[in-house]
Design an enzyme around this catalytic site. Structure first.
Site, PDB file in Angstrom:
ATOM      1  N   ASP A  12       0.822  -1.254   0.024  1.00  0.00           N
ATOM      2  CA  ASP A  12      -0.012  -0.105  -0.006  1.00  0.00           C
ATOM      3  C   ASP A  12       0.932   1.279   0.071  1.00  0.00           C
ATOM      4  OD1 ASP A  12      -1.814   2.154   0.177  1.00  0.00           O
ATOM      5  OD2 ASP A  12      -2.325   1.230   2.308  1.00  0.00           O
ATOM      6  N   GLY A  13       1.430   1.703  -1.437  1.00  0.00           N
ATOM      7  CA  GLY A  13       1.878   3.113  -1.299  1.00  0.00           C
ATOM      8  C   GLY A  13       0.885   4.169  -1.789  1.00  0.00           C
ATOM      9  N   LYS A  14      -0.210   3.896  -2.257  1.00  0.00           N
ATOM     10  CA  LYS A  14      -0.994   4.944  -3.155  1.00  0.00           C
ATOM     11  C   LYS A  14      -0.240   5.483  -4.091  1.00  0.00           C
ATOM     12  CE  LYS A  14      -4.283   5.092   0.887  1.00  0.00           C
ATOM     13  NZ  LYS A  14      -3.159   4.084   1.732  1.00  0.00           N
ATOM     14  N   PHE A  15       0.549   4.868  -4.870  1.00  0.00           N
ATOM     15  CA  PHE A  15       1.276   5.406  -5.815  1.00  0.00           C
ATOM     16  C   PHE A  15       0.421   5.938  -7.049  1.00  0.00           C
ATOM     17  CE2 PHE A  15       3.610   1.717  -3.988  1.00  0.00           C
ATOM     18  CZ  PHE A  15       4.812   2.238  -3.547  1.00  0.00           C
TER      19      PHE A  15
END
Length: 284
Positions: A102-105
């Site tokens: 989960d990096g919300k890249f």
């Protein structure tokens, strides 16, 4: 045929009768003193984070559909080492649980290709969380990994999300509904995109299966952000009575420890409570 990631989720639903997930967000300021004592002190950052994560994972894996590891908590060389250690441990010890980075890249294509190689190639995550609001340029480098899952922040639960995501389009749709339709349609040639949707406004979830079909939904905003399990879960169930993943992080990894419990006991109790609350909401 469904993607391997979606089949893995469905397998966990059936194996565990659980739609609960665990967020791994290790704040070094909150890691218990006994962890640092075991690794030789607070100078051993990667070792401390790794050991802490392993304890949470082992305590909760029997009841978890996914482990959603927030890569933004793993900064610097030592943090990145702990991130790799965590994914290696998940793959080795709990291979049936979905491994999510989960990096919300969200970035342009050539940069996205580098990130995809890091997440899917090096870490060997099963899934990644992305911001879809750059359009397909920001996600295409990930969706082409057809054996991996791409989880898109379509309608999020943070308080100011509505300032952007609820903008009304000429079609009569809200912006997030347009993004959801794109995600489930023309962007999804490999059938490996699943959406994050918000439980904070359950009225938005009415009829959601008409667009999402049988695709799993990651439901955000339950608990401290005010989303109601009772109102949102029934609207999102698939034809098998599952269909969703709901993750909690702080309440599970930093639980209130009761008399006679270890911190791992408390984490295990917390994920069981989440599983049971979700299942209770299914039946009303």
């Amino acid at each position: 045929m469904s993607s391997p990631g979606i089949e893995k989720i469905r397998g966990r639903w059936l194996e565990t009768d659980s739609m609960a997930g665990v967020g791994i967000d290790p704040n070094i300021q909150r890691i218990p003193a006994e962890i640092w004592e075991q690794v030789g002190g607070t100078d051993y950052i990667s070792e401390g984070i790794t050991l802490f994560n392993q304890g949470v994972i082992d305590a909760t894996a029997d009841f978890a559909v996914d482990f959603k590891v927030n890569s933004n908590y793993f900064q610097g060389e030592l943090g990145r080492k702990a991130l790799q250690n965590t994914f290696d441990y998940l793959k080795l010890e709990h291979p049936s649980v979905l491994r999510v980075c989960d990096g919300k890249f969200g970035d342009v294509q050539h940069t996205a290709e580098e990130i995809a190689e890091e997440i899917f190639g090096k870490l060997d995550a099963d899934a990644v969380v992305l911001n879809p609001y750059l359009g397909f340029d920001g996600i295409g480098a990930f969706t082409k990994w057809s054996d991996k899952l791409v989880i898109l922040c379509v309608n999020t639960s943070n308080p100011s999300a509505s300032e952007i995501q609820d903008l009304q389009l000429e079609t009569g749709q809200k912006l997030w509904q347009h993004v959801l339709q794109k995600s489930m349609g023309e962007w999804n040639d490999n059938g490996n995109i699943i959406p994050i949707l918000s439980a904070t406004h359950p009225e938005n979830l009415e009829g959601i299966r008409e667009i999402a079909g049988e695709t799993p939904i990651l439901l955000a905003g339950v608990g401290t952000q005010g989303g109601s399990l009772e109102k949102s879960v029934p609207l999102c169930l698939d034809s098998e009575g599952y269909g969703i993943m709901i993750s909690a992080s702080r309440s599970i990894i930093y639980p209130e420890v009761r008399a006679g419990e270890t911190s791992q006991d408390a984490s295990r109790r917390s994920v069981i409570e989440l599983r049971d609350a979700i299942n209770q909401a299914k039946i009303g």
